[in-house]
Design an enzyme around this catalytic site. Structure first.
Site, PDB file in Angstrom:
ATOM      1  N   ASP A   1      15.029 -33.315  12.988  1.00  0.00           N
ATOM      2  CA  ASP A   1      15.354 -31.897  13.464  1.00  0.00           C
ATOM      3  C   ASP A   1      15.472 -32.052  15.174  1.00  0.00           C
ATOM      4  O   ASP A   1      14.462 -32.259  15.768  1.00  0.00           O
ATOM      5  CB  ASP A   1      14.267 -30.949  13.084  1.00  0.00           C
ATOM      6  CG  ASP A   1      14.429 -29.660  13.258  1.00  0.00           C
ATOM      7  OD1 ASP A   1      15.173 -28.713  12.875  1.00  0.00           O
ATOM      8  OD2 ASP A   1      13.870 -29.111  14.581  1.00  0.00           O
TER       9      ASP A   1
ATOM     10  N   LYS B   1      20.206 -26.577  16.400  1.00  0.00           N
ATOM     11  CA  LYS B   1      19.997 -25.210  16.532  1.00  0.00           C
ATOM     12  C   LYS B   1      20.918 -24.428  17.754  1.00  0.00           C
ATOM     13  O   LYS B   1      21.079 -25.177  18.750  1.00  0.00           O
ATOM     14  CB  LYS B   1      18.805 -24.729  16.734  1.00  0.00           C
ATOM     15  CG  LYS B   1      17.672 -25.326  15.412  1.00  0.00           C
ATOM     16  CD  LYS B   1      16.275 -24.986  15.769  1.00  0.00           C
ATOM     17  CE  LYS B   1      15.450 -25.962  14.888  1.00  0.00           C
ATOM     18  NZ  LYS B   1      15.293 -27.134  15.518  1.00  0.00           N
TER      19      LYS B   1
ATOM     20  N   HIS C   1      18.521 -20.447  16.215  1.00  0.00           N
ATOM     21  CA  HIS C   1      17.372 -20.883  16.946  1.00  0.00           C
ATOM     22  C   HIS C   1      16.234 -19.666  16.789  1.00  0.00           C
ATOM     23  O   HIS C   1      15.021 -19.719  16.268  1.00  0.00           O
ATOM     24  CB  HIS C   1      17.394 -21.468  18.100  1.00  0.00           C
ATOM     25  CG  HIS C   1      16.150 -22.469  18.557  1.00  0.00           C
ATOM     26  ND1 HIS C   1      16.311 -23.442  19.226  1.00  0.00           N
ATOM     27  CD2 HIS C   1      14.961 -22.385  17.771  1.00  0.00           C
ATOM     28  CE1 HIS C   1      15.133 -24.132  19.294  1.00  0.00           C
ATOM     29  NE2 HIS C   1      14.204 -23.394  18.556  1.00  0.00           N
TER      30      HIS C   1
ATOM     31  N   TYR D   1      16.049 -27.780  23.250  1.00  0.00           N
ATOM     32  CA  TYR D   1      15.189 -29.035  23.396  1.00  0.00           C
ATOM     33  C   TYR D   1      15.752 -29.804  24.732  1.00  0.00           C
ATOM     34  O   TYR D   1      14.746 -30.602  25.124  1.00  0.00           O
ATOM     35  CB  TYR D   1      14.930 -29.785  22.211  1.00  0.00           C
ATOM     36  CG  TYR D   1      14.225 -28.920  20.988  1.00  0.00           C
ATOM     37  CD1 TYR D   1      13.946 -27.717  21.043  1.00  0.00           C
ATOM     38  CD2 TYR D   1      14.240 -29.601  19.630  1.00  0.00           C
ATOM     39  CE1 TYR D   1      13.139 -27.093  19.985  1.00  0.00           C
ATOM     40  CE2 TYR D   1      13.784 -28.932  18.809  1.00  0.00           C
ATOM     41  CZ  TYR D   1      13.362 -27.585  18.534  1.00  0.00           C
ATOM     42  OH  TYR D   1      12.743 -27.095  17.663  1.00  0.00           O
TER      43      TYR D   1
END
Length: 293
Positions: free
Chosen positions: A46, A76, A107, A51
């Site tokens: 994931d 996401k 997200h 990120y």
């Protein structure tokens, strides 16, 4: 209470019960974490555009030698990309070095401008319609769509307008933040709940909680194993433990079969020691329907 062996999405796809979370996992570390995870039995990775590690996740996948077809990959949509879902998806695919993702999540239900301010001119429900369009028109690029950080109240609003029911709602869930209202709403709608921060995030007090420690001693496992086991013993739930340490990544796969009474003991923690590690206030959109925010 028997441990699940898998979770089945409303698309018919099988989603692994335990995946590797990569939030806060930095470039230079995350590619090795992904490689380690995949070489030691993980099948779900994931990540997220937010990120800033999709490229490294992709490198870790390649380094593992595990065929892409045997991996369930989630990424996401960033908050700043609500107006360009297809472009954002294409960028994620390029960063990851893959032709498709198994699951693409919104997200947060919190559109933002490019300078990370709340964009009140955009409705997250319209963003969902854009996700539906990409999913319908490009099944070769995205196999399932879903949401993340969506409260029960917001999920109710979404289901009123959705023509594609989300496959997954990924939310924070651990014994100090059960969010059973969301779990119940997901179960009713045929949506799988993915639990992130199952340990309560970094330096969590749950790792020193007396009830958790008792069960860890009983079963001869770590407190982290008990907290991951809590999720996989809950129907309709899969889980994302996170680490960049080889030993912990491997150890987090070990789960035990908790009794119904033990599950209830762990759920009691929320009544006396509630906390949420990831609050929505930073988005500029208020509580997002979460009753404790």
């Amino acid at each position: 209470m028997p441990i699940q062996t898998e979770t089945k999405l409303n698309t018919g796809a099988i989603m692994p019960l335990i995946g590797l979370g990569t939030w806060k996992s930095q470039p230079g570390e995350v590619e090795h974490a992904v490689e380690t995870a995949l070489r030691n039995g993980y099948k779900h990775i994931d990540t997220a555009a937010a990120y800033a590690n999709e490229k490294e996740v992709g490198l870790g996948i390649k380094a593992s030698g595990v065929p892409r077809s045997e991996i369930f990959l989630t990424t996401k949509l960033n908050n700043i990309d609500h107006l360009d879902v297809e472009g954002a998806l294409n960028n994620s695919l390029e960063q990851l070095g893959t032709d498709y993702v198994d699951l693409y999540l919104m997200h947060w239900p919190a559109p933002m401008t490019k300078d990370f301010k709340a964009d009140k001119s955009v409705s997250w429900l319209d963003t969902w319609k854009s996700l539906e369009k990409v999913y319908t028109e490009h099944p070769e690029k995205v196999k399932a769509i879903g949401v993340s950080n969506v409260s029960a109240a917001f999920l109710e609003d979404l289901l009123k307008i959705a023509t594609v029911v989300p496959a997954v709602n990924q939310v924070e869930r651990h014994p100090s933040c059960l969010q059973d209202d969301i779990l119940a709403a997901c179960q009713k709608a045929g949506i799988i709940l993915t639990a992130y921060s199952p340990l309560g995030s970094d330096n969590s007090p749950l790792l020193k909680n007396a009830a958790v420690l008792r069960l860890a001693e009983k079963y001869g496992v770590t407190p982290a194993n008990i907290l991951v086991s809590f999720q996989v013993n809950t129907p309709n739930v899969n889980v994302l433990p996170k680490s960049v340490t080889r030993e912990r990544i491997i150890a987090n796969l070990k789960v035990v079969d908790l009794t119904e009474e033990e599950i209830l003991q762990l759920k009691e923690i929320d009544k006396i020691a509630h906390f949420r590690a990831c609050t929505p206030g930073w988005t500029g959109w208020g509580s997002l329907g979460f009753p404790d925010c």
